[in-house]
Enzyme design. Structure first.
Site, PDB file in Angstrom:
ATOM      1  N   ARG A 278      -6.703   2.844  -2.618  1.00 31.70           N
ATOM      2  CA  ARG A 278      -5.615   1.959  -1.725  1.00 31.70           C
ATOM      3  C   ARG A 278      -5.974   0.703  -2.358  1.00 31.70           C
ATOM      4  O   ARG A 278      -6.810   0.129  -2.507  1.00 31.70           O
ATOM      5  CB  ARG A 278      -6.021   2.110  -0.412  1.00 31.70           C
TER       6      ARG A 278
ATOM      7  N   ASP B 160      -6.782  -1.890   2.949  1.00 34.44           N
ATOM      8  CA  ASP B 160      -6.914  -1.041   3.772  1.00 34.44           C
ATOM      9  C   ASP B 160      -7.502  -1.892   4.991  1.00 34.44           C
ATOM     10  O   ASP B 160      -8.304  -2.738   4.716  1.00 34.44           O
ATOM     11  CB  ASP B 160      -7.781   0.057   3.570  1.00 34.44           C
TER      12      ASP B 160
ATOM     13  N   ASP C  12      -9.071  -1.563   8.608  1.00 39.81           N
ATOM     14  CA  ASP C  12      -9.448  -0.963   9.859  1.00 39.81           C
ATOM     15  C   ASP C  12      -9.721  -1.882  11.090  1.00 39.81           C
ATOM     16  O   ASP C  12     -10.710  -2.655  10.724  1.00 39.81           O
ATOM     17  CB  ASP C  12     -10.675   0.091   9.515  1.00 39.81           C
TER      18      ASP C  12
ATOM     19  N   ARG D 184       0.750  -1.146  -0.149  1.00 46.12           N
ATOM     20  CA  ARG D 184       0.156  -0.111  -0.057  1.00 46.12           C
ATOM     21  C   ARG D 184       1.100   1.310  -0.015  1.00 46.12           C
ATOM     22  O   ARG D 184       1.798   1.382   0.706  1.00 46.12           O
ATOM     23  CB  ARG D 184      -0.936   0.128   1.213  1.00 46.12           C
TER      24      ARG D 184
HETATM   25  N1  LIG Z   1     -16.870   2.034  -0.146  1.00 48.17           N
HETATM   26  C1  LIG Z   1     -15.920   2.506   0.563  1.00 48.17           C
HETATM   27  N2  LIG Z   1     -15.473   3.728   0.531  1.00 48.17           N
HETATM   28  C2  LIG Z   1     -14.461   4.036   1.156  1.00 48.17           C
HETATM   29  N3  LIG Z   1     -13.715   5.173   1.353  1.00 48.17           N
HETATM   30  C3  LIG Z   1     -12.683   5.175   2.151  1.00 48.17           C
HETATM   31  S1  LIG Z   1     -11.819   6.458   2.562  1.00 48.17           S
HETATM   32  N4  LIG Z   1     -12.372   3.749   2.180  1.00 48.17           N
HETATM   33  C4  LIG Z   1     -11.115   3.211   2.788  1.00 48.17           C
HETATM   34  C5  LIG Z   1     -11.732   2.429   4.275  1.00 48.17           C
HETATM   35  O1  LIG Z   1     -11.704   3.779   5.266  1.00 48.17           O
HETATM   36  C6  LIG Z   1     -13.596   3.172   1.666  1.00 48.17           C
HETATM   37  C7  LIG Z   1     -13.940   1.658   1.604  1.00 48.17           C
HETATM   38  O2  LIG Z   1     -13.098   0.914   2.108  1.00 48.17           O
HETATM   39  N5  LIG Z   1     -15.154   1.419   0.948  1.00 48.17           N
END
Ligand SMILES: Nc1nc2nc(S)n(CCO)c2c(=O)[nH]1
Length: 159
Positions: free
Chosen positions: A93, A96, A98, A84
């Site tokens: 990315r 990711d 979380d 990443r």
């Molecule tokens: N649908 C979607 N929208 C996102 N916006 C971010 S920033 N992220 C990254 C996770 O915070 C995402 C994601 O994983 N999925």
């Protein structure tokens, strides 16, 4: 391994499914982490920064002997190991990870907040999470995440 944690994983660059599967394997091969459940893969519209490609998102339930801080360190290691590159904060990315929930704990630190501060606004987090545990609740609150999800208008962004 007497700690339970729930993670949200996402990818919107390249072979998204491959990165998600590799990240889950990296977690499961970590000493002190056992992957217990993995949700289906959902295609989801980007939220936050919307001018980017759709994501694939999953939720993962793990058992772990790691502390929340050690788990965060491991998640960052897996992101780096899969290559990443953090261009800009809300940008595309490859992978990711979380941390959503860790036992029934509330953690508020500069770089570690659990429950994840934005999880109750995100259908792309709640739909996979509720698939693997329909009874999951926020720590010390009487609110079921099923009710929280029912309040989110744009669920059609999760397919
Ligand atoms: N649908 C979607 N929208 C996102 N916006 C971010 S920033 N992220 C990254 C996770 O915070 C995402 C994601 O994983 N999925």
């Amino acid at each position: 391994m007497n700690n339970i944690a729930f993670l949200s994983l996402g990818s919107n660059i390249g072979d998204r499914e491959k990165w998600l599967k590799e990240a889950v394997r990296e977690l499961d091969q970590t000493d002190g982490i056992k992957v217990e459940k993995v949700s289906s893969i959902y295609e989801t519209d980007p939220v936050g920064y919307t001018d980017q490609d759709p994501f694939l998102n999953i939720a993962v339930k793990i058992k772990t002997s790691l502390s929340a801080r050690e788990l965060l360190t491991r998640c960052l290691y897996v992101e780096q190991r899969l290559g990443r590159v953090r261009e800009f904060r809300w940008g595309p990315r490859k992978i990711d990870l979380d941390i959503l929930l860790y036992n029934n704990e509330n953690i508020r630190m500069e770089d570690l907040q659990i429950p994840h501060p934005r999880m109750t606004e995100r259908a792309f987090v709640l739909v996979p999470l509720l698939e693997i545990d329909g009874k999951v609740r926020l720590p010390h609150q009487n609110v079921s995440l099923v009710e929280v999800l029912s309040e989110i208008p744009d669920k059609e962004g999760v397919r």
